[in-house]
Design a protein around this motif. Structure first.
Motif, PDB file in Angstrom:
ATOM      1  N   ILE A 141      24.225  61.363   3.833  1.00  0.00           N
ATOM      2  CA  ILE A 141      23.703  62.511   4.578  1.00  0.00           C
ATOM      3  C   ILE A 141      22.179  62.494   4.589  1.00  0.00           C
ATOM      4  N   ASP A 142      21.578  62.137   3.472  1.00  0.00           N
ATOM      5  CA  ASP A 142      20.117  62.091   3.376  1.00  0.00           C
ATOM      6  C   ASP A 142      19.542  61.064   4.347  1.00  0.00           C
ATOM      7  N   MET A 143      20.194  59.899   4.456  1.00  0.00           N
ATOM      8  CA  MET A 143      19.748  58.884   5.418  1.00  0.00           C
ATOM      9  C   MET A 143      19.799  59.427   6.844  1.00  0.00           C
ATOM     10  N   CYS A 144      20.886  60.124   7.156  1.00  0.00           N
ATOM     11  CA  CYS A 144      21.038  60.665   8.509  1.00  0.00           C
ATOM     12  C   CYS A 144      20.023  61.762   8.787  1.00  0.00           C
ATOM     13  N   ILE A 145      19.710  62.559   7.779  1.00  0.00           N
ATOM     14  CA  ILE A 145      18.692  63.596   7.943  1.00  0.00           C
ATOM     15  C   ILE A 145      17.333  62.966   8.236  1.00  0.00           C
ATOM     16  N   THR A 146      16.995  61.901   7.509  1.00  0.00           N
ATOM     17  CA  THR A 146      15.728  61.202   7.748  1.00  0.00           C
ATOM     18  C   THR A 146      15.642  60.726   9.193  1.00  0.00           C
ATOM     19  N   ASN A 147      16.725  60.131   9.676  1.00  0.00           N
ATOM     20  CA  ASN A 147      16.746  59.648  11.057  1.00  0.00           C
ATOM     21  C   ASN A 147      16.689  60.799  12.056  1.00  0.00           C
ATOM     22  N   HIS A 148      17.393  61.877  11.745  1.00  0.00           N
ATOM     23  CA  HIS A 148      17.396  63.033  12.646  1.00  0.00           C
ATOM     24  C   HIS A 148      15.988  63.613  12.780  1.00  0.00           C
ATOM     25  N   LEU A 149      15.300  63.777  11.674  1.00  0.00           N
ATOM     26  CA  LEU A 149      13.953  64.352  11.717  1.00  0.00           C
ATOM     27  C   LEU A 149      12.987  63.450  12.476  1.00  0.00           C
ATOM     28  N   ALA A 150      13.219  62.135  12.415  1.00  0.00           N
ATOM     29  CA  ALA A 150      12.357  61.207  13.154  1.00  0.00           C
ATOM     30  C   ALA A 150      12.457  61.425  14.656  1.00  0.00           C
ATOM     31  N   LEU A 151      13.584  61.945  15.119  1.00  0.00           N
ATOM     32  CA  LEU A 151      13.777  62.164  16.553  1.00  0.00           C
ATOM     33  C   LEU A 151      12.873  63.264  17.100  1.00  0.00           C
ATOM     34  N   TYR A 152      12.369  64.135  16.237  1.00  0.00           N
ATOM     35  CA  TYR A 152      11.475  65.200  16.702  1.00  0.00           C
ATOM     36  C   TYR A 152      10.115  64.643  17.120  1.00  0.00           C
ATOM     37  N   ARG A 153       9.848  63.401  16.722  1.00  0.00           N
ATOM     38  CA  ARG A 153       8.549  62.802  17.043  1.00  0.00           C
ATOM     39  C   ARG A 153       8.686  61.505  17.823  1.00  0.00           C
ATOM     40  N   THR A 154       9.875  61.226  18.343  1.00  0.00           N
ATOM     41  CA  THR A 154      10.088  60.003  19.106  1.00  0.00           C
ATOM     42  C   THR A 154      10.684  60.339  20.463  1.00  0.00           C
ATOM     43  N   ALA A 155      10.733  59.330  21.331  1.00  0.00           N
ATOM     44  CA  ALA A 155      11.326  59.518  22.658  1.00  0.00           C
ATOM     45  C   ALA A 155      12.803  59.840  22.515  1.00  0.00           C
ATOM     46  N   PRO A 156      13.364  60.660  23.417  1.00  0.00           N
ATOM     47  CA  PRO A 156      14.764  61.081  23.312  1.00  0.00           C
ATOM     48  C   PRO A 156      15.761  59.942  23.224  1.00  0.00           C
ATOM     49  N   ALA A 157      15.518  58.855  23.920  1.00  0.00           N
ATOM     50  CA  ALA A 157      16.510  57.780  23.970  1.00  0.00           C
ATOM     51  C   ALA A 157      16.360  56.778  22.838  1.00  0.00           C
ATOM     52  N   GLN A 158      15.301  56.919  22.050  1.00  0.00           N
ATOM     53  CA  GLN A 158      15.044  55.929  21.013  1.00  0.00           C
ATOM     54  C   GLN A 158      16.057  56.038  19.890  1.00  0.00           C
ATOM     55  N   GLU A 159      16.486  54.910  19.367  1.00  0.00           N
ATOM     56  CA  GLU A 159      17.444  54.875  18.271  1.00  0.00           C
ATOM     57  C   GLU A 159      16.728  54.427  17.012  1.00  0.00           C
ATOM     58  N   THR A 160      17.098  55.017  15.877  1.00  0.00           N
ATOM     59  CA  THR A 160      16.479  54.653  14.612  1.00  0.00           C
ATOM     60  C   THR A 160      17.546  54.168  13.658  1.00  0.00           C
ATOM     61  N   ALA A 161      17.146  53.393  12.679  1.00  0.00           N
ATOM     62  CA  ALA A 161      18.088  52.884  11.679  1.00  0.00           C
ATOM     63  C   ALA A 161      17.472  53.004  10.301  1.00  0.00           C
ATOM     64  N   ALA A 162      18.193  53.650   9.386  1.00  0.00           N
ATOM     65  CA  ALA A 162      17.742  53.758   7.998  1.00  0.00           C
ATOM     66  C   ALA A 162      18.414  52.672   7.196  1.00  0.00           C
ATOM     67  N   LYS A 163      17.700  52.078   6.273  1.00  0.00           N
ATOM     68  CA  LYS A 163      18.256  51.005   5.448  1.00  0.00           C
ATOM     69  C   LYS A 163      18.084  51.356   3.980  1.00  0.00           C
TER      70      LYS A 163
END
Length: 233
Positions: free
Chosen positions: A211-233
């Motif tokens: 869940i923490d990994m997904c939260i990190t990725n979710h918060l990154a979307l507030y500062r990135t383009a809508p269509a951009q995909e992120t990956a936490a490792k």
């Protein structure tokens, strides 16, 4: 009857993780009290915080799909979201409110448990023991922005489909968690879908870590383009 017992044993091993590894304490989140000033308006449907087994019938398309309850982690998903948002966005201190429209976690063990079912029927307990001891294929955490309206249309009888994945996302059909977050903060409402497969180097991954990994990725979307995909490792 014996086959059913073998399946229950295999299911327990898969759901709990690799039982052969030593027990580890769950992760701690120091400084959690610092974000208590953030007000969480929990606007989720009440069911999203509750446990559900969608089907125990092997032939059902909803077989081995589970909704995980808020009580499965400490802190809960929404509380951890508020904490990570507090750490990520200093400006949140002047607008200390987060509206959580959706925050729900699903587990999809379908492929693995169907293999257990078939193997138990053909080979009995030895085959199931071999399967449960095998390491699962690893992958990356994938997060993408979604449409809240489309997500909400799957409520009710189609809710279990939220735990489905594509062949591109999970080619080995490993057990995965699907975590959906839809939150409004700092004037932006963003919804995301996050897939968490087995992670390399983390054989004892706790749900709260996923869940923490997904939260990190979710918060990154507030500062990135809508269509951009992120990956936490």
């Amino acid at each position: 009857m014996h086959v059913f017992k073998y399946l229950l044993a295999a299911s327990s091993l898969i759901i709990a993780g690799c039982a052969s590894h030593p027990a580890l304490p769950p992760p701690e989140f120091p400084g959690l009290e610092q974000s208590e000033k953030i007000v969480i308006h929990d606007q989720r449907p009440s069911s999203e915080s509750e446990k559900k087994i969608f089907s125990l019938l092997v032939t059902s398309s909803a077989y081995a799909i589970y909704r995980m309850p808020d009580t499965a982690t400490r802190p809960t998903g929404p509380r951890l979201l508020a904490h990570r948002a507090y750490e990520t966005f200093p400006e949140l201190s002047s607008q200390p409110t987060i509206n959580v429209h959706h925050f729900v976690t699903y587990a999809n063990l379908q492929s693995q448990l169907r293999k257990s079912s078939l193997l138990a029927g053909l080979t009995g307990p030895i085959g199931v023991a071999i399967l449960s001891s095998q390491e699962l294929p690893v992958g990356e955490v994938l997060t993408n922005r979604i449409d809240s309206g489309v997500f909400e249309k799957t409520a009710g009888d189609e809710e279990y489909t939220r735990a489905f994945f594509s062949a591109e996302e999970n080619p080995e059909k490993s057990p995965v968690n699907l975590i959906y977050i839809d939150a409004e903060m700092l004037g932006q409402r963003i919804a995301s879908r996050c897939l968490v497969p087995p992670i390399e180097g983390k054989p004892n991954l706790f749900l709260v870590e996923a869940i923490d990994m997904c939260i990190t990725n979710h918060l990154a979307l507030y500062r990135t383009a809508p269509a951009q995909e992120t990956a936490a490792k």
